[in-house]
Write a protein that holds these residues in place. Structure first.
Motif, PDB file in Angstrom:
ATOM      1  N   ARG A  49      38.491  41.283  51.740  1.00  9.63           N
ATOM      2  CA  ARG A  49      37.559  40.964  50.644  1.00  9.63           C
ATOM      3  C   ARG A  49      37.611  42.039  49.557  1.00  9.63           C
ATOM      4  NH1 ARG A  49      33.498  39.590  54.807  1.00  9.63           N
ATOM      5  NH2 ARG A  49      33.420  37.323  55.008  1.00  9.63           N
ATOM      6  N   ASP A  50      37.622  43.309  49.987  1.00 11.03           N
ATOM      7  CA  ASP A  50      37.622  44.408  49.007  1.00 11.03           C
ATOM      8  C   ASP A  50      38.875  44.379  48.131  1.00 11.03           C
ATOM      9  OD1 ASP A  50      35.242  45.229  50.084  1.00 11.03           O
ATOM     10  OD2 ASP A  50      36.103  46.849  51.299  1.00 11.03           O
ATOM     11  N   ARG A  80      40.791  41.835  47.546  1.00 15.68           N
ATOM     12  CA  ARG A  80      40.746  40.640  46.702  1.00 15.68           C
ATOM     13  C   ARG A  80      39.877  40.885  45.466  1.00 15.68           C
ATOM     14  NH1 ARG A  80      37.929  35.367  49.043  1.00 15.68           N
ATOM     15  NH2 ARG A  80      36.194  36.837  48.781  1.00 15.68           N
ATOM     16  N   ARG A  81      38.754  41.589  45.643  1.00 16.15           N
ATOM     17  CA  ARG A  81      37.907  41.912  44.480  1.00 16.15           C
ATOM     18  C   ARG A  81      38.657  42.818  43.504  1.00 16.15           C
ATOM     19  NH1 ARG A  81      33.480  41.964  48.174  1.00 16.15           N
ATOM     20  NH2 ARG A  81      33.801  44.181  48.587  1.00 16.15           N
ATOM     21  N   GLN A  82      39.405  43.782  44.048  1.00 15.90           N
ATOM     22  CA  GLN A  82      40.170  44.663  43.176  1.00 15.90           C
ATOM     23  C   GLN A  82      41.242  43.888  42.409  1.00 15.90           C
ATOM     24  OE1 GLN A  82      41.285  47.702  46.154  1.00 15.90           O
ATOM     25  NE2 GLN A  82      40.244  49.179  44.831  1.00 15.90           N
TER      26      GLN A  82
END
Length: 412
Positions: A340-341, A343-345
């Motif tokens: 998730r992290d 993907r956010r980046q």
């Protein structure tokens, strides 16, 4: 069905034994046989005085690569369980093919072996013959041979040899149950199901690493394009510098995620493989213990001692499997969060990529290769995000499945 007839009968000279039969042997730290069961004695062709006190290598067949035994010894010396397909030689000149589960114990190791029947088993029997010939032809030492065997497992989509062997054990147990018309065993079911999920994670990991490597060249390409299209400090130069700065951070995250020693994908894979292999081993040990309840006396073997060893090791393997499954579930949760992290980046990089596309449109026919570079970004970004989504979904499945199994096992 006559269980003592080799239903496969794949090659002449193969010594028959039943699908329901299990081999057992125990050896000291030097590999000297200290105990065994009647199946081992009968199929190997030796009498008990010729087995007890003899080195285990008396049944070694030249078609089993030396690298296989190197990996087995390496695992035992480190206190880890390991499995392997093994072609053994019988005293009368015949041979027999087994899948061996090797488990370290105080003062040595013990082995429980079953009759393999899967399609993978047939492939490995053929592979061993050709690979052992290569060992002899190229004079490969055991260490180099084991390295090549690990590479072979990697080429089949497994991140480690224990992952490969967990997959093999699950397949053999399931196939054995099918042939013997046994009901589904929950331990084997989760072993097979989770091996399949881990194979999919490994494929996504390889693809993510490939896109990650390809992505490294894009900022340089953008700078080259910018130097041809505008003076230093122009909009394309600014976009390429911003992309480079942002991609460096994400590249570091991706590297720790899928590449290098101790990356989280490999960590979860190895912990999963260890837990699943121990789970399959505990099932074999429980069956082996039950088979030892009725055994004729043999001089030099204390059956009560062997039963006690098997019982204790079965309990230890089952407990170690549960602990490893708990750790694997925790790592799977971490894997989900890191997916998730990252993907956010990636969304930040997407913004820069859109700016590049806008600039490309403004320049129209004078883009000078910028359009192709942005197209590359589109392709890599979509692939990376898609694989992160897949890994996130699979790791959630792993966490839920393991947690559910552990809950049911605890309740039982």
């Amino acid at each position: 069905m006559n269980q003592h007839v080799d239903t496969a009968d794949r090659h002449s000279g193969e010594v028959p034994f039943g699908l329901e039969e299990l081999f057992y042997s125990r050896a000291d730290t030097r590999g000297v046989i200290e105990a065994g069961n009647e199946v081992f004695r009968r199929v190997s062709g030796f009498e008990w005085p010729g087995l007890i006190g003899a080195p285990h290598k008396i049944v070694r067949h030249p078609d089993t690569p030396r690298g296989v035994f190197h990996m087995l010894w390496e695992a035992i010396q480190q206190g880890h369980p390991m499995g392997a397909y093994v072609k053994n030689r019988a005293k009368g000149g015949g041979w027999y093919w087994v899948f061996a589960v090797i488990l370290p114990i105080d003062g040595g190791y013990l082995s429980v072996r079953l009759k393999p029947m899967s399609a993978l088993s047939t492939q490995m029997l053929q592979f061993y013959a050709s690979f052992a010939e290569r060992e002899r032809r190229e004079k490969l030492d055991p260490e180099r041979s084991s390295e090549l065997l690990r590479q072979h497992a990697n080429s089949l989509g497994f991140s480690s040899y224990i992952s490969f062997m967990a997959h093999a054990l699950g397949g053999e147990l399931a196939e054995r149950d099918r042939y013997l018309r046994r009901p589904d065993d929950p331990r084997t079911q989760i072993l097979v199901e989770m091996n399949d999920v881990m194979a999919r994670v490994a494929r996504e990991q390889v693809g993510l690493l490939r896109s990650f490597d390809a992505l490294q060249s894009v900022p340089n390409n953008m700078r080259i394009v910018a130097s041809r299209l505008e003076p230093s400090g122009g909009p394309i130069s600014a976009i390429s510098e911003n992309y480079k700065a942002s991609s460096v951070v994400i590249s570091a995250r991706l590297r720790s995620f899928v590449a290098g020693d101790g990356n989280i994908c490999d960590t979860m894979s190895r912990e999963m493989a260890r837990s699943l292999f121990l789970l399959g081993s505990s099932r074999l040990l429980s069956e082996m213990t039950a088979k030892y309840l009725k055994t004729d006396p043999v001089e030099g073997i204390d059956w009560d001692h062997e039963r006690a060893l098997l019982t204790a090791l079965h309990q230890k393997s089952a407990n170690d499997a549960r602990l490893a499954m708990g750790r694997a579930a925790e790592i799977a949760a971490q894997l989900t969060q890191q997916s998730r992290d990252i993907r956010r980046q990636m969304l930040g990089l997407d913004t820069i990529r859109v700016l590049g596309r806008v600039e490309c449109g403004r320049m129209r026919d004078n883009s000078g290769g910028l359009s192709a570079t942005i197209d590359q970004l589109d392709e890599f970004h979509d692939d990376i995000k898609g694989r992160l989504e897949a890994i996130m979904s699979l790791s959630e499945d792993i966490e839920q499945a393991l947690t559910s199994y552990l809950r049911r096992a605890h309740a039982a």
